[in-house]
Scaffold this motif. Structure first.
Motif, short mmCIF file in Angstrom:
data_model
loop_
_atom_site.label_atom_id
_atom_site.label_comp_id
_atom_site.label_asym_id
_atom_site.label_seq_id
_atom_site.Cartn_x
_atom_site.Cartn_y
_atom_site.Cartn_z
N ARG A 132 -6.08 4.94 -16.34
CA ARG A 132 -4.83 4.46 -16.95
C ARG A 132 -4.54 5.21 -18.40
NH1 ARG A 132 -3.97 -2.06 -16.80
NH2 ARG A 132 -1.99 -2.07 -18.10
N ILE A 133 -3.33 5.42 -18.40
CA ILE A 133 -2.75 6.20 -19.69
C ILE A 133 -1.73 5.65 -20.38
CG2 ILE A 133 -3.65 8.65 -18.90
CD1 ILE A 133 -0.51 8.82 -18.12
N LEU A 169 1.73 10.95 -11.23
CA LEU A 169 1.82 9.83 -12.10
C LEU A 169 1.80 8.55 -11.11
CD1 LEU A 169 4.35 10.73 -14.71
CD2 LEU A 169 1.77 10.19 -15.28
N LEU A 170 1.20 7.56 -11.24
CA LEU A 170 1.07 6.22 -10.47
C LEU A 170 1.45 5.22 -11.30
CD1 LEU A 170 0.11 4.73 -7.84
CD2 LEU A 170 -2.03 4.50 -8.81
N PHE A 208 -0.82 5.44 -14.50
CA PHE A 208 -2.20 6.09 -14.25
C PHE A 208 -1.80 7.45 -13.94
CE2 PHE A 208 -2.91 1.73 -12.83
CZ PHE A 208 -4.27 1.47 -13.17
N ASP A 209 -2.68 8.38 -14.53
CA ASP A 209 -2.87 9.60 -14.01
C ASP A 209 -3.32 9.82 -12.95
OD1 ASP A 209 -3.51 12.43 -14.04
OD2 ASP A 209 -3.37 12.73 -16.14
N ILE A 210 -2.99 10.47 -11.88
CA ILE A 210 -3.72 10.65 -10.60
C ILE A 210 -3.85 12.22 -10.24
CG2 ILE A 210 -3.38 8.31 -9.67
CD1 ILE A 210 -1.00 9.45 -8.03
N LYS A 211 -4.07 13.09 -11.24
CA LYS A 211 -4.35 14.32 -10.93
C LYS A 211 -5.76 14.63 -10.14
CE LYS A 211 -2.35 16.37 -15.23
NZ LYS A 211 -2.26 15.40 -16.17
N VAL A 246 0.80 -1.22 0.20
CA VAL A 246 0.00 -0.06 -0.02
C VAL A 246 0.81 1.29 -0.05
CG1 VAL A 246 -0.36 -0.14 2.66
CG2 VAL A 246 -1.83 1.25 1.27
N ILE A 247 0.44 2.13 -0.81
CA ILE A 247 1.15 3.87 -0.67
C ILE A 247 -0.02 4.52 -0.45
CG2 ILE A 247 3.00 2.87 -2.02
CD1 ILE A 247 1.90 4.53 -4.33
#
Lengths: 166, 259
Positions: B212-213, B189-190, B202-205, B132-133
């Motif tokens: 998912r990009i 970014l994840l 993934f884009d986590i903006k 987990v993060i």
């Protein structure tokens, strides 16, 4: 068929498997730098200063210089018997060697020095070989410090991994 | 006190933005800057150690052991707190430790650093392996089953968990994955290691809604460290170094291959 299986249960059950490798106390706490070692059963990864470190399960830590970050160069191997995982603060590395917590002075990563051993800190519930499916001789702490596994022929083994342990 | 060098400015700006948005939730800038250690130290997400200031938290079977490392040459064990039958990974963020276990994610408060207290948990129905993060108020955790990681039901997913209320974390989203394990972020970014499925970017903006990009293929990714545009990936047999400064053209710069 029935006779055969009956015979089997009466005789010794022999099977290829793994047995623990034990070392003496002196060898277990012999923390030192060595030349490049093979990457075999690697674990945690870590960045510290200009170094990239890779744990070698139960054995030590590979050290790469990453002054050029995408072009790491192998510079030393830290032989730390039992090494399971590690972390770093300042110039000090802490290692779980499966039994104890070690404090190691890494101010010169090419010449590390053991500061302290905090004895008997970790309780590993079941010792079992990683990346392995099959029988093995159970680890017996009374036999010494266990640091890895050797192939062997086992007789009536009591321990077995049921699935791949990655 | 110094936060990890990479992304410090980004983290600060995100922090400021999020504090503005979530000011009522007690988002504490100093709490977040407290976590991490001095130097540019970064571990992968699959680790049993977390260092917060002068304390080291070490997973030990079912407990978190607390060590005072003010004098690192002579660590002193000062506490041991039971969390769950089996605990596997630890991540420190703000005044909390986030502990991955086969049955749940446990949130452990370290307001009093020598006396960690389990305050919340988000239970999975399935048994699985799950680092987990946490970024701000959102935890990202992977659950994988199969191989050694639980056998009740086959579930492989990325979970997005709202941890704003640490006493009552809530799973917001489950995203199907292949065989996910380690994960890490850099700014918005994840990166999720997805075993034979490669690395999912993934884009986590919008943190609660990862998009998912990109997928980095042909790599059996296990764990990850992000480092200023460089992605370090461990696989069962290799270590890969990717340049991700151009997300449309992520380049494999180098490999360390096991002999």
């Amino acid at each position: 068929m029935i006779l055969l299986s009956c015979n089997k249960t009466k005789t010794e059950f022999k099977v290829e498997g793994l047995k623990p490798i034990y070392v003496t106390e002196n060898d277990f706490y012999d923390i030192k730098n060595l030349s490049e070692q093979k990457l075999v059963n690697t674990g945690s990864i870590y960045l510290w200063k200009n170094f990239f470190l890779i744990a070698e399960y139960r054995k030590g830590i590979h050290v790469y210089d990453r002054t050029n970050p995408s072009n790491p160069i192998y510079i030393s191997y830290l032989s730390i018997p039992g090494c399971v995982d590690f972390t770093i603060t300042g110039q000090t590395m802490f290692v779980d060697n499966g039994f104890d917590i070690l404090s190691i002075n890494i101010s010169n990563i090419l010449s590390i020095k053991l500061n302290t051993v905090l004895k008997n800190q970790t309780k590993n519930p079941i010792e079992k070989p990683a990346n392995y499916k099959g029988y093995f001789e159970c680890v017996d702490r009374d036999k010494g410090y266990y640091i890895g596994w050797d192939s062997t022929i086992l007789v009536n083994p009591k321990c077995r991994t049921m699935d791949y342990d990655l | 006190m110094i936060f990890k060098k990479n992304g410090m400015k980004k983290t600060q700006s995100i922090l400021l933005a999020l504090c503005a948005v979530f000011i009522f939730s007690g988002c504490s800038k100093e709490g977040i800057l407290d976590s991490g250690s001095t130097d540019k130290n970064k571990s992968g997400s699959i680790t049993k150690f977390a260092i917060v200031n002068q304390y080291m938290y070490s997973l030990n079977s079912s407990n978190i052991d607390v060590y005072d490392i003010a004098h690192p040459e002579l660590p002193v064990k000062i506490n041991s707190v039971k969390v769950a039958p089996i605990i596997e990974t630890i991540f420190s963020f703000g005044n909390h430790l986030y502990v991955g276990a086969p049955d749940a994610i446990y949130i452990v408060q370290t307001t009093n650093p020598i006396s960690p207290v389990v305050v919340g948990s988000e239970v999975h129905i399935q048994m699985g392996c799950d680092p987990v993060i946490v970024k701000d108020n959102i935890a990202y955790s992977t659950i994988r089953t199969g191989r050694q990681c639980g056998r009740l039901e086959k579930v492989n997913e990325l979970q997005v968990i709202d941890v704003r209320d640490v006493y009552n974390p809530k799973t917001l989203k489950r995203i199907n994955m292949n065989y996910p394990s380690g994960l890490g972020y850099d700014g918005s970014l994840l990166f999720v290691c997805d075993g034979p499925g490669g690395i999912a970017v993934f884009d986590i903006k919008t943190p609660q809604n990862p998009e998912r990009i990109q997928t980095i293929k042909n790599v059996d990714a296990v764990d990850v460290i992000t480092d200023e545009g460089l992605l370090i990936i461990s696989t069962p047999t290799e270590f890969h170094f990717y340049d991700y400064t151009d997300l449309n053209n992520i380049v494999l710069k180098n490999k360390i291959v096991k002999s």
